[in-house]
Write an enzyme that holds these catalytic residues in place. Structure first.
Site, short mmCIF file in Angstrom:
data_model
loop_
_atom_site.label_atom_id
_atom_site.label_comp_id
_atom_site.label_asym_id
_atom_site.label_seq_id
_atom_site.Cartn_x
_atom_site.Cartn_y
_atom_site.Cartn_z
N CYS A 298 0.83 -1.21 0.00
CA CYS A 298 0.00 0.00 0.00
C CYS A 298 0.87 1.26 0.00
O CYS A 298 1.59 1.52 0.96
CB CYS A 298 -0.92 -0.04 1.23
SG CYS A 298 -1.76 1.50 1.58
N CYS B 67 0.07 3.82 2.75
CA CYS B 67 0.58 3.31 4.02
C CYS B 67 2.05 3.66 4.19
O CYS B 67 2.51 3.99 5.29
CB CYS B 67 0.41 1.79 4.11
SG CYS B 67 -1.30 1.22 4.00
#
Length: 143
Positions: free
Chosen positions: A63, A66
């Site tokens: 991600c 993230c």
């Protein structure tokens, strides 16, 4: 003989009581990176007894948002002077949603990154997506 006395004198001052670098805080912030279910439960359950807020970062290695948010969370929670709006210190737990699927489903994590704040052992607030440092600090003021 006199020169030996002068050499020993500074050693006595150095060997005095050590100074604590973090004397302003009873405990430094703790980071529990890539926590499993047992660590998650232990840390979040203990928030009611130690006047701390635990931020739980649900993330995945693939991600990109993230990867933007994680260093910001680590930086902000590592600073012992950072407090929530209620004056509580912070700890950080990160949970890899690919490895801890049951934990992620327990909190109905459908988008990542999702950060859930635990206060007194219960989830009290959350946000989804990557925030910059100013946005994170605004979020912390609401807790």
């Amino acid at each position: 003989m006199q020169s030996a006395f002068k050499l020993a004198r500074p050693l006595r001052r150095i060997s005095g009581p050590p100074h604590r670098a973090f004397s302003i805080s009873s405990r430094r912030a703790e980071h529990f990176l890539n926590a499993n279910q047992a660590t998650f439960e232990k840390v979040t359950a203990s928030t009611g007894t130690n006047e701390r807020v635990v931020l739980v970062d649900f993330y995945a290695d693939w991600c990109q948002p993230c990867k933007i948010l994680s260093p910001i969370l680590e930086k902000v929670t590592a600073n012992v002077e950072t407090k929530t709006g209620s004056g509580r210190a912070l700890d950080l737990v990160t949970v890899n949603t690919d490895e801890e699927v049951v934990l992620a489903s327990q909190f109905r994590i459908s988008s990542i990154p999702t950060v859930v704040a635990f206060k007194d052992g219960k989830p009290v607030s959350q946000f989804v997506g990557a925030l910059n440092e100013a946005g994170l600090r605004q979020f912390l003021e609401t807790i």
